[in-house]
Design a protein around this motif. Structure first.
Motif, PDB file in Angstrom:
ATOM      1  N   GLU A  35      19.371 -33.498  -4.393  1.00 28.61           N
ATOM      2  CA  GLU A  35      19.671 -32.068  -4.469  1.00 28.61           C
ATOM      3  C   GLU A  35      20.905 -31.796  -5.327  1.00 28.61           C
ATOM      4  O   GLU A  35      21.885 -32.533  -5.286  1.00 28.61           O
ATOM      5  N   THR A  36      20.832 -30.712  -6.078  1.00 27.37           N
ATOM      6  CA  THR A  36      21.963 -30.198  -6.841  1.00 27.37           C
ATOM      7  C   THR A  36      22.074 -28.709  -6.564  1.00 27.37           C
ATOM      8  O   THR A  36      21.064 -28.010  -6.496  1.00 27.37           O
ATOM      9  N   PHE A  37      23.317 -28.205  -6.429  1.00 28.58           N
ATOM     10  CA  PHE A  37      23.531 -26.813  -6.059  1.00 28.58           C
ATOM     11  C   PHE A  37      24.300 -26.083  -7.157  1.00 28.58           C
ATOM     12  O   PHE A  37      25.190 -26.647  -7.795  1.00 28.58           O
ATOM     13  N   ASN A  62      15.611 -31.283 -16.133  1.00 27.32           N
ATOM     14  CA  ASN A  62      16.457 -32.331 -16.720  1.00 27.32           C
ATOM     15  C   ASN A  62      15.784 -33.072 -17.862  1.00 27.32           C
ATOM     16  O   ASN A  62      16.261 -34.144 -18.277  1.00 27.32           O
ATOM     17  N   SER A  63      14.687 -32.552 -18.367  1.00 21.60           N
ATOM     18  CA  SER A  63      14.020 -33.066 -19.574  1.00 21.60           C
ATOM     19  C   SER A  63      13.605 -34.530 -19.472  1.00 21.60           C
ATOM     20  O   SER A  63      13.602 -35.250 -20.476  1.00 21.60           O
ATOM     21  N   ASP A  97      19.660 -30.940 -19.153  1.00 16.58           N
ATOM     22  CA  ASP A  97      20.086 -32.166 -18.481  1.00 16.58           C
ATOM     23  C   ASP A  97      20.200 -31.971 -16.968  1.00 16.58           C
ATOM     24  O   ASP A  97      20.828 -32.791 -16.285  1.00 16.58           O
ATOM     25  N   GLY A  98      19.624 -30.878 -16.489  1.00 11.23           N
ATOM     26  CA  GLY A  98      19.699 -30.597 -15.061  1.00 11.23           C
ATOM     27  C   GLY A  98      20.920 -29.811 -14.660  1.00 11.23           C
ATOM     28  O   GLY A  98      21.188 -29.633 -13.475  1.00 11.23           O
ATOM     29  N   LYS A  99      21.680 -29.341 -15.653  1.00 14.75           N
ATOM     30  CA  LYS A  99      22.890 -28.557 -15.386  1.00 14.75           C
ATOM     31  C   LYS A  99      22.695 -27.132 -15.901  1.00 14.75           C
ATOM     32  O   LYS A  99      21.888 -26.886 -16.798  1.00 14.75           O
ATOM     33  N   ASP A 108      15.423 -21.880 -17.663  1.00 11.83           N
ATOM     34  CA  ASP A 108      16.565 -21.243 -17.022  1.00 11.83           C
ATOM     35  C   ASP A 108      16.155 -20.773 -15.622  1.00 11.83           C
ATOM     36  O   ASP A 108      14.983 -20.811 -15.254  1.00 11.83           O
ATOM     37  N   LEU A 109      17.111 -20.331 -14.829  1.00 13.74           N
ATOM     38  CA  LEU A 109      16.851 -19.832 -13.480  1.00 13.74           C
ATOM     39  C   LEU A 109      17.428 -18.433 -13.316  1.00 13.74           C
ATOM     40  O   LEU A 109      18.525 -18.150 -13.782  1.00 13.74           O
ATOM     41  N   ILE A 110      16.650 -17.591 -12.635  1.00  8.13           N
ATOM     42  CA  ILE A 110      17.082 -16.223 -12.393  1.00  8.13           C
ATOM     43  C   ILE A 110      16.917 -15.916 -10.912  1.00  8.13           C
ATOM     44  O   ILE A 110      15.900 -16.269 -10.304  1.00  8.13           O
ATOM     45  N   THR A 111      17.920 -15.251 -10.330  1.00 11.59           N
ATOM     46  CA  THR A 111      17.847 -14.845  -8.927  1.00 11.59           C
ATOM     47  C   THR A 111      18.096 -13.339  -8.803  1.00 11.59           C
ATOM     48  O   THR A 111      18.764 -12.737  -9.637  1.00 11.59           O
TER      49      THR A 111
END
Length: 396
Positions: free
Chosen positions: A196-198, A165-166, A240-242, A221-224
């Motif tokens: 928590e954020t999902f 979220n910078s 921004d956490g999104k 970024d996120l990778i799964t």
């Protein structure tokens, strides 16, 4: 005679076209990939560990500029081995350090902004994350509110650290595979985490989510890997956490994608995704084991490398990325959990040059790459879960 001459001309044309075709072929699916099974390139050191060593990572934990090792064990601890820069390691005073039940994955970063590396750990079989703060001498203690309980069902498997979220503080991400989600808890820069954020991903995100800036916008970024979806989800962070899912995501990733590593393996300065397909490691999965490669184009989009999945040993688990032959291109190492071996994929700009199989101990699990003896050549360290050993393969 005319028929004979005509036949000879056809043979000559076929041979010429075949040679030209081979010269112009660059895709990994048509390249000849050499396969070798030896350890001539390495000298091996074996270190006895605590019970059930798993994840292993490389860092400088006592601020001497030399590489040290951290590995998780089945007895609820993380052990720290301090390096002398010449390839020898000794336990830090007080090691191993308690880190709660079943530590499964380790991430390293300066969580409390004191200039000293700390550890974040995913505790499998329970729904929590452990944070260990370093003191700069090789010792660690739990953050004041650690372990952090999270709404991960049935439990956590992987952990990633980044400032999502910078706000200048590092945050933690983990999986929530029963609900096909990832979750993020935000840090305060002092070692505490909350809120928590999902975010939705593919079916059953399992081992192991990772973070990197795959679209080169300066935001993590996120990778799964999604075990039952047979694909990989790429979530692009907005700073921004999104997150929003990348165009084309999820990307096909073979059968039962399990382990994940991120790195540039073709020298184009874009991150690629290296995925261990491992249907034989879980009872309910079917298909082919192997290494699946998704080539990145720097915008969050990926394309499967032709020939994927590439052959590994049985039950490939974890992966590491690094240049092992000093050609300037990162290579890939995979632990084969049920095969007593590791597979090394030597990469070039156009694909895989050769695959090397090395026999190791029983149930090789954790894997990391780094120059552990200061000779300018990257080495491989891995854990053998059933043997209670840590193995280092020093490059000759």
């Amino acid at each position: 005679m005319k028929q004979f001459a005509y036949l000879m001309m056809l043979i000559f044309l076929f041979f010429t076209l075949s040679v030209l075709s081979c010269k112009n072929s660059v895709s990994s699916s048509t390249q000849k990939i050499n396969s070798v099974q030896n350890i001539d390139d390495f000298n091996i050191t074996l270190i006895k560990t605590n019970k059930g060593p798993g994840s292993v990572e490389i860092g400088d934990f006592n601020k001497d500029g030399l590489k040290d090792l951290a590995y998780a064990t089945e007895d609820r601890s993380v052990a720290i081995l301090l390096g002398d820069g010449k390839g020898k390691f000794s336990p830090a005073n007080g090691s191993p350090f308690f880190c709660n039940q079943y530590p499964n994955d380790i991430a390293i970063a300066d969580i409390n902004k004191d200039g000293i590396p700390d550890l974040a750990i995913a505790n499998t079989e329970v729904s929590m994350l452990t944070v260990l703060l370093g003191n700069g001498k090789g010792q660690f203690q739990q953050a004041l509110q650690s372990p952090f309980k999270v709404h991960s069902k049935p439990h956590t498997h992987g952990v990633a650290i980044a400032d999502f979220n910078s706000d200048g503080n590092l945050d933690l991400a983990t999986d929530n595979w029963a609900h096909d989600q990832v979750l993020i808890i935000f840090g305060d820069g002092k070692g505490n985490f909350s809120n928590e954020t999902f975010y939705k991903v593919g079916k059953r995100p399992y081992q192991r989510l990772r973070s990197a800036d795959v679209n080169k916008d300066g935001k993590p970024d996120l990778i799964t890997t999604n075990l039952e979806g047979n694909n990989s989800t790429v979530l692009l962070g907005d700073g921004d956490g999104k997150f929003i899912e990348a165009q084309g995501s999820p990307f096909a990733a073979g059968d039962a994608p399990f382990g994940l590593a991120i790195g540039d393996i073709n020298g184009d300065r874009n991150d690629d995704l290296l995925i261990a397909d491992s249907p034989t490691i879980t009872a309910e999965s079917k298909g082919n084991d192997g290494l699946w490669i998704l080539i990145g184009y720097g915008k969050g989009n990926f394309k499967t490398m032709k020939g994927s999945p590439f052959k590994t040993g049985k039950s490939p688990s974890r992966l590491a990325v690094g240049d092992l032959n000093n050609n300037g291109i990162n290579d890939v190492v995979v632990t084969n959990y049920n095969d007593k071996s590791i597979s090394i994929f030597y990469m070039t700009k156009t694909g895989i040059d050769k695959i090397q199989t090395i026999k190791v101990g029983n149930r090789p699990d954790g894997i990391a790459i780094g120059d552990l003896n200061g000779d300018g050549k990257n080495d491989i360290t891995l854990t053998n879960y059933d043997d209670n050993t840590l193995m280092i393969l020093f490059h000759k």
